[in-house]
Design a protein around this motif. Structure first.
Motif, mmCIF file in Angstrom:
data_model
loop_
_atom_site.group_PDB
_atom_site.id
_atom_site.type_symbol
_atom_site.label_atom_id
_atom_site.label_comp_id
_atom_site.label_asym_id
_atom_site.label_seq_id
_atom_site.Cartn_x
_atom_site.Cartn_y
_atom_site.Cartn_z
ATOM 1 N N LEU A 188 15.076 5.014 6.443
ATOM 2 C CA LEU A 188 16.120 5.682 5.162
ATOM 3 C C LEU A 188 16.407 4.508 4.433
ATOM 4 O O LEU A 188 16.371 4.860 3.285
ATOM 5 N N HIS A 192 15.061 4.951 0.297
ATOM 6 C CA HIS A 192 16.320 5.055 -0.833
ATOM 7 C C HIS A 192 15.738 3.828 -1.917
ATOM 8 O O HIS A 192 15.824 4.066 -3.156
ATOM 9 N N VAL A 308 23.150 2.346 5.908
ATOM 10 C CA VAL A 308 22.696 3.521 6.782
ATOM 11 C C VAL A 308 23.865 3.686 7.967
ATOM 12 O O VAL A 308 24.254 2.568 8.516
ATOM 13 N N THR A 342 22.461 8.587 9.108
ATOM 14 C CA THR A 342 22.057 9.062 7.816
ATOM 15 C C THR A 342 22.531 7.930 6.932
ATOM 16 O O THR A 342 22.940 6.999 6.980
ATOM 17 N N LEU A 343 21.749 8.086 5.522
ATOM 18 C CA LEU A 343 22.258 7.487 4.401
ATOM 19 C C LEU A 343 23.526 7.545 3.611
ATOM 20 O O LEU A 343 23.710 8.638 3.158
#
Length: 349
Positions: A188, A192, A308, A342-343
């Motif tokens: 992730l 990004h 993260v 999740t970011l």
């Protein structure tokens, strides 16, 4: 619910059951920490306990159940660590530990279970711990030990002590565990950074004797390879603020041509940021920075850290639930749970 019984004499399980409108057996299962009770039933019982001011006779119950209504949060650290890295000091400064305690307490407090904190960092303290546990002073262990060679998970399994490990065991050991998908989290971060136009991405990794660090580095490299990019530099840190600063200094000295850094913990990123500033590199204009954890350290960064998020409180709560299930039913099969990260996008990338 029915009305509160007259306050004559001590309140019994039967009184609680009558107020809750459930069976005595259901009340007993809730009070004994059985996690398989229907949530609606559990809520009825807990409300009835509060309304009747029911206080379990812990001494009598412990004679019957052979339980202490307490669990240990055991933190096991590597024996070979820098003198300047005091174990106890890090326990109270690293946000990781506080978040774990919060998650565990959320589960055990309503059940009247107490938490005992225990720290071990050498062979003697581990042997003393196992002896203490064998004597039944606590009912089970939530174990934090991230080093591959740590023998404690195996020692607990051999001693048949109910235990749940934070993170996948570094060796093949029959023990329940809860962990985050570290590879996915690192991916992730890379996705990004690449989507923001960064192409020379370095990393500050965690200690390479820890499975979580290994997984984050592997995920970082796999994500770069998927985009046809080579790593712009790797420096190993130790998950501390000072270690992050030292690792950033090494990156700047050995592989200075980078426009982004994935840092394997927020605390290390907090240490790395001012080093970049002293070298005249602004974040995120010159260097984009992404951390890992989404801890309070991410908000202490200036600019605040894109990171993260691993849901530590939820993970710790799941550890406590699995442990209570083991204590309630020692024959229950070992279980594991993997949480997806999740970011969280802020200002640093």
């Amino acid at each position: 619910m029915n009305r509160k019984p007259p306050s004559t004499g001590s309140v019994t399980l039967e009184d609680v059951a009558r107020v809750a409108g459930v069976s005595r057996a259901t009340v007993s299962r809730v009070i004994n920490g059985n996690t398989t009770v229907d949530p609606a039933m559990r809520e009825l019982v807990e409300r009835a306990v509060a309304e009747t001011d029911y206080v379990p006779n812990r001494a009598a119950r412990s004679l019957v159940t052979r339980r202490t209504d307490s669990i240990a949060l055991v933190v096991s650290e590597a024996e070979q660590r820098p003198v300047a890295d005091p174990f106890l000091g890090r326990m109270f400064t690293d946000p990781f530990f506080g978040r774990v305690v919060t998650g565990v307490m959320e589960v055990i407090r309503p059940r009247g279970v107490q938490l005992v904190l225990m720290l071990v960092d050498d062979a003697a303290s581990r042997a003393n711990l196992v002896s203490y546990l064998r004597q039944g002073h606590v009912d089970g262990v939530v174990l934090i030990c991230g080093h591959v060679a740590d023998p404690l998970p195996r020692m607990l399994a051999e001693a048949r002590v109910p235990a749940v490990l934070s993170g996948r065991p570094g060796q093949t050991t029959p023990i329940s565990f809860v962990e985050a998908d570290h590879r996915a989290g690192a991916a992730l971060a890379v996705e990004h950074l690449v989507s923001a136009g960064r192409r020379r991405i370095a990393t500050i990794a965690g200690p390479m004797d820890m499975p979580a660090s290994q997984e984050r580095l592997t995920g970082f490299r796999e994500a770069l390879a998927a985009h046809g990019l080579a790593e712009a530099g790797v420096a190993e840190g130790d998950f501390t603020q000072a270690g992050g600063a030292a690792a950033m200094r090494r990156l700047l000295a050995e592989s200075p041509d980078f426009d982004a850094v994935f840092v394997a913990s927020d605390l290390m990123a907090l240490g790395a940021l001012p080093v970049l500033g002293r070298e005249g590199r602004s974040v995120p204009q010159d260097v984009a920075l992404v951390g890992f954890d989404d801890s309070s350290a991410a908000l202490a960064c200036d600019p605040q850290l894109t990171t993260v998020r691993q849901p530590l409180e939820e993970m710790a709560a799941r550890m406590a639930q699995l442990l209570l299930q083991q204590i309630s039913d020692p024959a229950e099969a070992l279980q594991s749970a993997v949480f997806h990260p999740t970011l969280v996008i802020r200002e640093s990338a």
